[in-house]
Structures are given as C-alpha cells and as structure tokens.
Design a protein around this motif. Structure first.
Motif, PDB file in Angstrom:
ATOM      1  N   ASP A 100      37.779  35.674  29.155  1.00  0.00           N
ATOM      2  CA  ASP A 100      37.752  36.485  30.373  1.00  0.00           C
ATOM      3  C   ASP A 100      38.776  35.920  31.356  1.00  0.00           C
ATOM      4  O   ASP A 100      38.426  35.222  32.310  1.00  0.00           O
ATOM      5  CB  ASP A 100      36.359  36.481  30.995  1.00  0.00           C
ATOM      6  N   ALA A 155      46.967  33.214  33.855  1.00  0.00           N
ATOM      7  CA  ALA A 155      47.075  34.677  33.950  1.00  0.00           C
ATOM      8  C   ALA A 155      47.727  35.287  32.726  1.00  0.00           C
ATOM      9  O   ALA A 155      47.569  36.487  32.470  1.00  0.00           O
ATOM     10  CB  ALA A 155      47.853  35.059  35.202  1.00  0.00           C
ATOM     11  N   ARG A 181      42.077  45.296  35.406  1.00  0.00           N
ATOM     12  CA  ARG A 181      42.045  43.891  34.998  1.00  0.00           C
ATOM     13  C   ARG A 181      43.470  43.396  34.711  1.00  0.00           C
ATOM     14  O   ARG A 181      43.855  42.299  35.133  1.00  0.00           O
ATOM     15  CB  ARG A 181      41.160  43.717  33.772  1.00  0.00           C
ATOM     16  N   ARG A 182      44.238  44.201  34.016  1.00  0.00           N
ATOM     17  CA  ARG A 182      45.612  43.793  33.722  1.00  0.00           C
ATOM     18  C   ARG A 182      46.444  43.743  35.003  1.00  0.00           C
ATOM     19  O   ARG A 182      47.320  42.888  35.157  1.00  0.00           O
ATOM     20  CB  ARG A 182      46.238  44.761  32.716  1.00  0.00           C
ATOM     21  N   ALA A 193      40.530  37.237  33.709  1.00  0.00           N
ATOM     22  CA  ALA A 193      40.431  37.694  35.100  1.00  0.00           C
ATOM     23  C   ALA A 193      39.456  36.838  35.885  1.00  0.00           C
ATOM     24  O   ALA A 193      39.732  36.412  37.012  1.00  0.00           O
ATOM     25  CB  ALA A 193      40.020  39.164  35.142  1.00  0.00           C
ATOM     26  N   ARG A 224      41.286  41.953  44.408  1.00  0.00           N
ATOM     27  CA  ARG A 224      40.049  41.303  43.982  1.00  0.00           C
ATOM     28  C   ARG A 224      38.829  42.129  44.405  1.00  0.00           C
ATOM     29  O   ARG A 224      37.885  42.307  43.622  1.00  0.00           O
ATOM     30  CB  ARG A 224      39.963  39.908  44.603  1.00  0.00           C
ATOM     31  N   LEU A 226      45.345  42.929  37.918  1.00  0.00           N
ATOM     32  CA  LEU A 226      44.945  41.701  38.606  1.00  0.00           C
ATOM     33  C   LEU A 226      45.682  40.498  38.031  1.00  0.00           C
ATOM     34  O   LEU A 226      46.172  39.636  38.773  1.00  0.00           O
ATOM     35  CB  LEU A 226      43.439  41.514  38.476  1.00  0.00           C
ATOM     36  N   LEU A 227      45.785  40.428  36.716  1.00  0.00           N
ATOM     37  CA  LEU A 227      46.486  39.312  36.084  1.00  0.00           C
ATOM     38  C   LEU A 227      47.976  39.352  36.406  1.00  0.00           C
ATOM     39  O   LEU A 227      48.602  38.310  36.642  1.00  0.00           O
ATOM     40  CB  LEU A 227      46.262  39.349  34.568  1.00  0.00           C
ATOM     41  N   TYR A 245      38.522  45.061  42.191  1.00  0.00           N
ATOM     42  CA  TYR A 245      38.095  44.654  40.853  1.00  0.00           C
ATOM     43  C   TYR A 245      36.594  44.383  40.819  1.00  0.00           C
ATOM     44  O   TYR A 245      35.891  44.801  39.891  1.00  0.00           O
ATOM     45  CB  TYR A 245      38.878  43.418  40.415  1.00  0.00           C
ATOM     46  N   THR A 267      48.407  38.166  39.949  1.00  0.00           N
ATOM     47  CA  THR A 267      48.191  36.728  40.022  1.00  0.00           C
ATOM     48  C   THR A 267      49.422  35.972  39.565  1.00  0.00           C
ATOM     49  O   THR A 267      49.841  34.985  40.188  1.00  0.00           O
ATOM     50  CB  THR A 267      46.984  36.324  39.152  1.00  0.00           C
TER      51      THR A 267
END
Length: 375
Positions: free
Chosen positions: A147, A140, A289-290, A149, A332, A292-293, A335, A296
C-alpha cells in the motif's frame, strides 16, 4: 628534428571535487576545541552525527568523551591530545597526531567556535532534508509495497513533524522562501495499465452516471492522459446538469469542448466510453491513488532541488519544504474522502441492506427479442 614532449597521463587528481564549506567549518571547530577545550560549552546543541566527515565525527566524540584538562596543564603538555588520538584511531585508522596539530592551524579564531558549530548544524540540516526527500521519492515509486499511498502519507507526516522541530532551531529572517529555480515539470509518462484504468473509468461512468455525482473527490488533473481528463470533465458536466448520459451524448458534449482533434474520430471516442467493467468509484480510487503518488514524487523532487541550492539558508529550506508538503494536503483530503468507508446506517428500513461492491460489473441488460423490437 621537431621537439617532442612526453604525454602525461591524467591521474584523475583534478577530478577530485573541492571540499565543501562545511569541511572547513569542521576543521575550524575542532581546532578551536583542541586549542581551548572550554569552548565545548559553545557546542551543546552539536553531536557527532552532525559532522559530514567520519574522521571529524570520531575526533569530536573523543573531545566530548575525554575529560577536559586543566587549562594550565593543557598549555604545558600534549597528554590530552594523545588520549583523544587513542580514542579516535579505532574509528578513523588514518588519523595522525600531525593532523590534530594541523587542525589548530586551520582555526582562524577559537572564540568563533559557536559560529563554526552553527555552520555544521546548518549543513547537517540540509543533508537531513535531502535524505528524507529521497526516501519519500523512492517510496512513491516502489512497486513492491502493498500500500504505497498509505506509506508515503506516513512518511510525509514524519517529514512534517521533523520540519516543525527544526523550525525552532534556526532564527527566521526576511526572504524566508527559497528562490531556487525549479526544473520544468516533465510530462507524465503513464504506463498502459494506468491508461487502461482511466478508459475503464470513463466507460463505467458513462454506463452508471448516478455514481459520478458522488465522486467529487476525483478531478481532471488526476488523470495521466489529457484526453481522458477532458472526457471526465465532459461526463461530469452532463451529470451535474442532469442531462442524459450515454456514448452519443458524451460525443456531443465532447465535440462542444473541442476534444475531437487530430486522428480521434467520433467512432473512436464512442468506442472509448462504450465498454464498461466494474464500478466508477473503484477505478476512480485507483486513479486518485496514482495521482497521489505522482504528486508525492514531484514534491520530493522539489525539496531535493531546494537542498541542492547552497544559496538557501536552513530557514529557507525548512519553509520551502513545509510549503511543498502542504501541496499534498488537498489531494490527501480527497484521497481519504474517497477511500474511507461511509458509516453503516443504524436505523431505518434499509439498515441491513448489503452494499454493492465497488468493483462489481453492472448487471447485463437483456437483449430485446425480434417481436419486442417490432412492437
């Protein structure tokens, strides 16, 4: 004359950590198997990979590999011991015959071999979950991935499948959730380029509010800056009410929401939402996206904290890890909704119309002439 004592240098022996409980379980199991090789039947679900000690793993492999001797012959000589020692020594050069005999002394009850094997499997499960959590966290935050994500979502799926397999190996019990006190969540430290993307989203959303109504997949908690999160709520509120959206109306709504605090002036706020570039959906995807990381990494740290707490049973570790990974599901889903292209129309007058690129800047507006201004 005062009595003096010689200074004894610290040799570091006291700093050596004490063996963990699994070390004694491994010794006890190997001692039971060396004493009664027939106890191998109680360890069918155990493999050498489950041992924490490399030496113990080599010995267990030898015990599994060398044919079990006849109990009567085994009681009279040490031939089987010698064969196991010869098998394991190339993999564990420091191994000695005396250690094999010591293992028998370390075994309280050979008939408890199944319980010792269960302790070894439980500790292996703890280490396995810890390694998966660490891999998830490192992925992450890896800037070199094309990619990240997509990669972390694949790893999260693999992790979930592993937890499903492990769940059938350990019996459930009351109090299935871990009671570990998790560390306080640290404030998000966003880099300047992250904040710049959020500012571009806010300015583009103010310039192209029609796209905002299609971006329900983006939420205020996805932003790194609390101010930007508040301004996103401000803009979406105006859009959903059908009100006019421009820097001045955003300023008015932001004032009602209490965002004009500290050193932030009205001029600063209007300037923040007055320089659009690109499409709101493009910048929204970047922010999501950021987020989500970041989520995670937080989930991975939570699972790692569970594994560091030795009070947690394997069932609690598995249940807590599954619950933590489930927290990613909502994000998720959003996203995937944001990044999955809409299906192309198959009929109708606009079926062949080319879609506008998301990152395209809005067309510049013509500057009115002096005559137009006077009229």
């Amino acid at each position: 004359m005062p009595h003096t004592t010689d200074t004894v240098e610290d040799d570091g022996i006291d700093c050596v950590p004490a063996p963990k409980p699994v070390h004694y379980a491994e010794q006890a199991l190997l001692g039971a198997l060396l004493l009664e090789p027939a106890r191998l039947a109680d360890t069918e679900q155990l493999s050498a990979d489950h041992f924490e000690s490399h030496t113990h793993a080599a010995l267990f492999t030898g015990i599994r590999t060398i044919p079990v001797p006849d109990p009567a012959d085994h009681a009279k000589d040490t031939t089987w011991f010698t064969k196991i020692l010869d098998f394991a020594r190339p993999h564990a050069p420091g191994l000695s015959a005396s250690y094999l005999h010591s293992l028998i002394q370390f075994c309280p009850r050979s008939q408890h071999a199944a319980a010792y094997a269960q302790m070894i499997r439980a500790d292996y499960t703890r280490r396995l979950l810890r390694s998966h959590a660490e891999r998830l966290a490192l992925t992450a935050t890896d800037p070199g991935l094309p990619d990240p994500a997509a990669t972390v979502l694949v790893l999260a799926d693999d992790f979930s499948r592993l937890l499903g397999e492990l769940a059938g190996e350990f019996a459930p019990h009351p109090g299935s959730l871990p009671r570990t006190v998790l560390p306080a969540e640290e404030p998000r430290q966003a880099a300047e380029d992250y904040l710049a993307e959020e500012r571009l989203l806010l300015a583009s959303a103010t310039a192209i509010p029609r796209e905002v109504s299609q971006m329900r997949w983006l939420r205020a908690e996805d932003f790194a800056s609390p101010l930007h999160a508040g301004l996103w709520r401000t803009i979406t509120a105006l859009v959903h009410r059908g009100d006019m959206v421009d820097p001045v109306t955003v300023l008015g709504e932001a004032q009602h929401r209490g965002l004009l605090v500290g050193a932030l002036t009205p001029r600063d706020l209007m300037a923040l939402v007055s320089t659009p570039a690109g499409s709101p959906e493009h910048w929204g995807e970047q922010i999501l996206r950021r987020a989500l990381l970041t989520r995670t990494h937080r989930v991975a740290a939570q699972i790692a904290a569970y594994t560091d707490d030795f009070a947690n049973t394997p069932h609690q570790l598995i249940t807590g890890s599954r619950r933590a990974l489930a927290d990613l599901n909502t994000l998720r889903t959003r996203y995937h909704h944001a990044t999955t292209p809409a299906p192309a129309p198959t009929a109708g007058p606009h079926a062949h119309a080319a879609p506008l690129p998301r990152a395209a800047s809005p067309p510049p507006q013509a500057t009115p002439t002096a005559a137009q201004t006077r009229r």
